[in-house]
Scaffold this motif. Structure first.
Motif, PDB file in Angstrom:
ATOM      1  N   LEU A  59       0.830  -1.195   0.000  1.00 43.81           N
ATOM      2  CA  LEU A  59       0.000   0.000   0.000  1.00 43.81           C
ATOM      3  C   LEU A  59       0.868   1.250   0.000  1.00 43.81           C
ATOM      4  CD1 LEU A  59      -2.628  -1.106   2.681  1.00 43.81           C
ATOM      5  CD2 LEU A  59      -2.535  -1.652   0.231  1.00 43.81           C
ATOM      6  N   SER A  60       0.506   2.206  -0.851  1.00 47.52           N
ATOM      7  CA  SER A  60       1.238   3.464  -0.967  1.00 47.52           C
ATOM      8  C   SER A  60       0.510   4.572  -0.214  1.00 47.52           C
ATOM      9  CB  SER A  60       1.383   3.853  -2.443  1.00 47.52           C
ATOM     10  OG  SER A  60       2.077   2.834  -3.155  1.00 47.52           O
ATOM     11  N   PRO A  61       1.249   5.544   0.321  1.00 45.69           N
ATOM     12  CA  PRO A  61       0.635   6.535   1.216  1.00 45.69           C
ATOM     13  C   PRO A  61      -0.347   7.479   0.552  1.00 45.69           C
ATOM     14  CG  PRO A  61       2.951   7.024   0.837  1.00 45.69           C
ATOM     15  CD  PRO A  61       2.715   5.668   0.281  1.00 45.69           C
ATOM     16  N   THR A  62      -0.254   7.648  -0.764  1.00 47.52           N
ATOM     17  CA  THR A  62      -1.124   8.614  -1.449  1.00 47.52           C
ATOM     18  C   THR A  62      -2.366   7.983  -2.062  1.00 47.52           C
ATOM     19  OG1 THR A  62       0.255   8.335  -3.418  1.00 47.52           O
ATOM     20  CG2 THR A  62       0.775  10.181  -1.964  1.00 47.52           C
ATOM     21  N   ILE A  63      -2.526   6.661  -1.959  1.00 48.66           N
ATOM     22  CA  ILE A  63      -3.655   5.975  -2.587  1.00 48.66           C
ATOM     23  C   ILE A  63      -4.644   5.531  -1.512  1.00 48.66           C
ATOM     24  CG2 ILE A  63      -4.366   4.011  -3.995  1.00 48.66           C
ATOM     25  CD1 ILE A  63      -1.634   4.034  -5.294  1.00 48.66           C
ATOM     26  N   PRO A  64      -5.903   5.995  -1.557  1.00 49.15           N
ATOM     27  CA  PRO A  64      -6.883   5.573  -0.545  1.00 49.15           C
ATOM     28  C   PRO A  64      -7.141   4.075  -0.615  1.00 49.15           C
ATOM     29  CG  PRO A  64      -7.957   6.783  -2.326  1.00 49.15           C
ATOM     30  CD  PRO A  64      -6.483   6.920  -2.543  1.00 49.15           C
ATOM     31  N   THR A  65      -7.307   3.465   0.563  1.00 47.68           N
ATOM     32  CA  THR A  65      -7.406   2.014   0.660  1.00 47.68           C
ATOM     33  C   THR A  65      -8.489   1.616   1.660  1.00 47.68           C
ATOM     34  OG1 THR A  65      -5.024   1.823   0.235  1.00 47.68           O
ATOM     35  CG2 THR A  65      -6.117  -0.103   1.169  1.00 47.68           C
ATOM     36  N   ARG A  66      -9.186   0.532   1.347  1.00 45.84           N
ATOM     37  CA  ARG A  66     -10.086  -0.124   2.301  1.00 45.84           C
ATOM     38  C   ARG A  66      -9.776  -1.609   2.280  1.00 45.84           C
ATOM     39  NH1 ARG A  66     -16.044   1.267   0.647  1.00 45.84           N
ATOM     40  NH2 ARG A  66     -15.119   0.895  -1.406  1.00 45.84           N
ATOM     41  N   MET A  67      -9.934  -2.266   3.427  1.00 48.35           N
ATOM     42  CA  MET A  67      -9.574  -3.680   3.527  1.00 48.35           C
ATOM     43  C   MET A  67     -10.619  -4.463   4.305  1.00 48.35           C
ATOM     44  SD  MET A  67      -5.522  -3.323   4.534  1.00 48.35           S
ATOM     45  CE  MET A  67      -5.727  -1.908   5.636  1.00 48.35           C
ATOM     46  N   THR A  68     -10.718  -5.739   3.976  1.00 49.43           N
ATOM     47  CA  THR A  68     -11.474  -6.683   4.785  1.00 49.43           C
ATOM     48  C   THR A  68     -10.567  -7.864   5.103  1.00 49.43           C
ATOM     49  OG1 THR A  68     -13.567  -6.063   3.721  1.00 49.43           O
ATOM     50  CG2 THR A  68     -13.526  -8.135   4.939  1.00 49.43           C
ATOM     51  N   TRP A  69     -10.331  -8.093   6.399  1.00 48.67           N
ATOM     52  CA  TRP A  69      -9.552  -9.242   6.843  1.00 48.67           C
ATOM     53  C   TRP A  69     -10.542 -10.336   7.225  1.00 48.67           C
ATOM     54  CZ3 TRP A  69      -4.469  -8.252   9.917  1.00 48.67           C
ATOM     55  CH2 TRP A  69      -3.744  -7.216   9.303  1.00 48.67           C
ATOM     56  N   GLN A  70     -10.378 -11.519   6.643  1.00 45.81           N
ATOM     57  CA  GLN A  70     -11.396 -12.560   6.766  1.00 45.81           C
ATOM     58  C   GLN A  70     -10.850 -13.808   7.456  1.00 45.81           C
ATOM     59  OE1 GLN A  70     -11.903 -12.686   2.529  1.00 45.81           O
ATOM     60  NE2 GLN A  70     -13.757 -11.426   2.568  1.00 45.81           N
ATOM     61  N   GLY A  71     -11.711 -14.434   8.268  1.00 44.75           N
ATOM     62  CA  GLY A  71     -11.404 -15.750   8.825  1.00 44.75           C
ATOM     63  C   GLY A  71     -10.232 -15.759   9.777  1.00 44.75           C
ATOM     64  N   ASN A  72     -10.291 -14.918  10.848  1.00 49.63           N
ATOM     65  CA  ASN A  72      -9.180 -14.859  11.805  1.00 49.63           C
ATOM     66  C   ASN A  72      -7.856 -14.613  11.090  1.00 49.63           C
ATOM     67  OD1 ASN A  72     -10.889 -15.378  14.018  1.00 49.63           O
ATOM     68  ND2 ASN A  72     -10.698 -17.590  13.728  1.00 49.63           N
ATOM     69  N   CYS A  73      -7.830 -13.545  10.350  1.00 57.08           N
ATOM     70  CA  CYS A  73      -6.666 -13.223   9.517  1.00 57.08           C
ATOM     71  C   CYS A  73      -5.509 -12.684  10.357  1.00 57.08           C
ATOM     72  CB  CYS A  73      -7.064 -12.194   8.463  1.00 57.08           C
ATOM     73  SG  CYS A  73      -5.742 -11.746   7.318  1.00 57.08           S
ATOM     74  N   ALA A  74      -4.300 -13.120  10.030  1.00 56.21           N
ATOM     75  CA  ALA A  74      -3.073 -12.575  10.612  1.00 56.21           C
ATOM     76  C   ALA A  74      -2.112 -12.262   9.477  1.00 56.21           C
ATOM     77  CB  ALA A  74      -2.445 -13.555  11.589  1.00 56.21           C
ATOM     78  N   GLN A  75      -1.417 -11.135   9.602  1.00 56.83           N
ATOM     79  CA  GLN A  75      -0.474 -10.747   8.561  1.00 56.83           C
ATOM     80  C   GLN A  75       0.828 -10.239   9.182  1.00 56.83           C
ATOM     81  OE1 GLN A  75      -1.921  -9.176   4.772  1.00 56.83           O
ATOM     82  NE2 GLN A  75      -3.742  -8.424   5.836  1.00 56.83           N
ATOM     83  N   LEU A  76       1.928 -10.534   8.513  1.00 54.35           N
ATOM     84  CA  LEU A  76       3.198  -9.877   8.800  1.00 54.35           C
ATOM     85  C   LEU A  76       3.213  -8.585   7.999  1.00 54.35           C
ATOM     86  CD1 LEU A  76       5.777 -12.801   8.729  1.00 54.35           C
ATOM     87  CD2 LEU A  76       4.984 -11.529  10.739  1.00 54.35           C
ATOM     88  N   ILE A  77       3.503  -7.485   8.651  1.00 50.62           N
ATOM     89  CA  ILE A  77       3.413  -6.176   8.008  1.00 50.62           C
ATOM     90  C   ILE A  77       4.729  -5.430   8.165  1.00 50.62           C
ATOM     91  CG2 ILE A  77       2.237  -3.947   7.998  1.00 50.62           C
ATOM     92  CD1 ILE A  77      -0.270  -5.328   8.968  1.00 50.62           C
ATOM     93  N   LEU A  78       5.241  -4.977   7.051  1.00 53.24           N
ATOM     94  CA  LEU A  78       6.433  -4.136   7.031  1.00 53.24           C
ATOM     95  C   LEU A  78       5.999  -2.699   6.817  1.00 53.24           C
ATOM     96  CD1 LEU A  78       9.616  -3.900   6.791  1.00 53.24           C
ATOM     97  CD2 LEU A  78       9.248  -4.061   4.326  1.00 53.24           C
ATOM     98  N   LEU A  79       6.341  -1.814   7.729  1.00 53.35           N
ATOM     99  CA  LEU A  79       6.057  -0.381   7.597  1.00 53.35           C
ATOM    100  C   LEU A  79       7.353   0.337   7.268  1.00 53.35           C
ATOM    101  CD1 LEU A  79       3.937   1.894   9.925  1.00 53.35           C
ATOM    102  CD2 LEU A  79       6.281   2.540   9.333  1.00 53.35           C
ATOM    103  N   VAL A  80       7.335   1.125   6.194  1.00 54.67           N
ATOM    104  CA  VAL A  80       8.510   1.888   5.773  1.00 54.67           C
ATOM    105  C   VAL A  80       8.119   3.363   5.684  1.00 54.67           C
ATOM    106  CG1 VAL A  80      10.275   2.223   4.002  1.00 54.67           C
ATOM    107  CG2 VAL A  80       9.346  -0.055   4.423  1.00 54.67           C
ATOM    108  N   GLU A  81       8.885   4.213   6.333  1.00 54.87           N
ATOM    109  CA  GLU A  81       8.581   5.634   6.307  1.00 54.87           C
ATOM    110  C   GLU A  81       8.614   6.164   4.872  1.00 54.87           C
ATOM    111  OE1 GLU A  81      11.071   7.883   8.865  1.00 54.87           O
ATOM    112  OE2 GLU A  81      10.471   6.786  10.677  1.00 54.87           O
TER     113      GLU A  81
END
Length: 339
Positions: free
Chosen positions: A117-139
């Motif tokens: 996901l890029s900071p300038t693009i609006p986003t919506r999400m649905t996490w389904q079925g006890n979802c878990a994700q590894l997430i990398l955040l970069v400034e």
């Protein structure tokens, strides 16, 4: 903060357990706490009543980026709008996610696909079925400055192709990178931070993997400036390598042409055609890129003047002006920003 027995605190599949920041079965508490770590967002269970809801967020922070394990019980919708300050690479561990951006609808699933996901693009999400994700955040600032250094252009907004194919070479590299960071954080633990130099080396590896492994709005400019957009004549390859090797020395066109095995005028025309820049401008950009990396890794008491002179800048006021035009901030702001 509420802590429910339904939250899988001791599940061995949970990563970064020693770095827990959020653990709650309350929706409002989850939205508030996760929002302080990432950004304010709307969080809702997709079912009107969701007894299975929980939120778990573990986060290990490095200089300029963080690795995170985020899990929600049940299914939830998340609406952060535009992220503004950072990029997010989200790799599902279990469950699945649907990500809607301005122009794309992405289905993310373990081992198959992820989202960037890029900071300038609006986003919506649905996490389904006890979802878990590894997430990398970069400034955002960090990545856009590196894109500017690689492209020979001023720093501008960078927007990635949001769907990441985990079976592709770039997708595999990104997944491997985030897993390496998670493993490293778990080995070190919360009480053993990385040294500034080690953190700087990790940042450089990460930024290279992102900017070369996934298509984005600056990809073409980076390929042209790096000479990968078309087959380069050997003379230009030798000339570019000479500039990188001798970036800290004064530019001598006759010496450069001799190293390249061609004439000065042929080199000048070749740089304009293949790199869309002049020889002196490429050398300046190489030096500015080196300066950006050095300042980001330096301690606050190091001298900008000394570093600049070491990199071949003779006129500090011109250097500062060019640096600000390219990276959108002063050298002193970069020196303070990563420390």
């Amino acid at each position: 903060m509420a802590r429910a027995t339904s939250i899988p605190q001791h599940d061995p599949a949970i990563r970064l357990a020693a770095f827990n920041r959020v653990s709650t079965d309350r929706v409002d508490a989850a939205a508030d706490a996760v929002g302080r770590i990432f950004c304010p967002h709307e969080l809702k269970p997709t079912a009107r009543s969701s007894p299975d809801f929980f939120a778990l967020h573990n986060s290990a922070v490095f200089g300029g980026f963080s690795v995170n394990y985020v899990a929600y019980g049940g299914s939830v919708s998340i609406d952060p709008g535009c992220l503004e300050r950072f990029f997010l690479l989200q790799i599902p561990v279990h469950g699945s996610a649907r990500i809607q951006t301005a122009a794309r609808d992405i289905a993310a699933a373990p081992g198959a696909s992820a989202s960037l996901l890029s900071p300038t693009i609006p986003t919506r999400m649905t996490w389904q079925g006890n979802c878990a994700q590894l997430i990398l955040l970069v400034e955002r600032r960090l990545l856009e400055q590196r894109a500017a250094a690689l492209s020979g252009r001023p720093a501008v907004a960078v927007e990635f192709e949001p769907a990441v194919d985990l079976s592709s070479r770039g997708g595999r590299a990104l997944q491997s990178q985030i897993l390496e960071f998670v493993d490293l954080a778990e080995r070190l633990g919360p009480q053993r931070p990385l040294s500034p130099m080690a953190a700087a080396n990790l940042r450089e590896t990460l930024l290279g993997t992102l900017l070369h492994g996934q298509r984005h709005s600056a990809s073409d400019a980076i390929e042209r400036f790096g000479g990968r957009a078309e087959a380069l004549p050997q003379s230009l390859r030798r000339a570019r390598e000479f500039l990188y090797t001798h970036a800290e020395e004064p530019l001598d066109l006759a010496q450069l042409a001799a190293a390249a095995g061609t004439g000065i005028r042929a080199l000048q025309l070749g740089f304009q055609r293949h790199f869309e820049t002049s020889i002196s401008e490429m050398l300046r950009d190489i030096r500015l890129a080196h300066l950006n990396v050095r300042l980001a890794a330096a301690s606050p008491d190091e001298s900008i003047t000394d570093i600049a002179f070491e990199l071949g800048f003779a006129h500090l006021s011109r250097m500062a002006s060019a640096y600000r035009a390219k990276f959108g901030e002063t050298p002193s702001a970069t020196l303070r920003g990563m420390n």
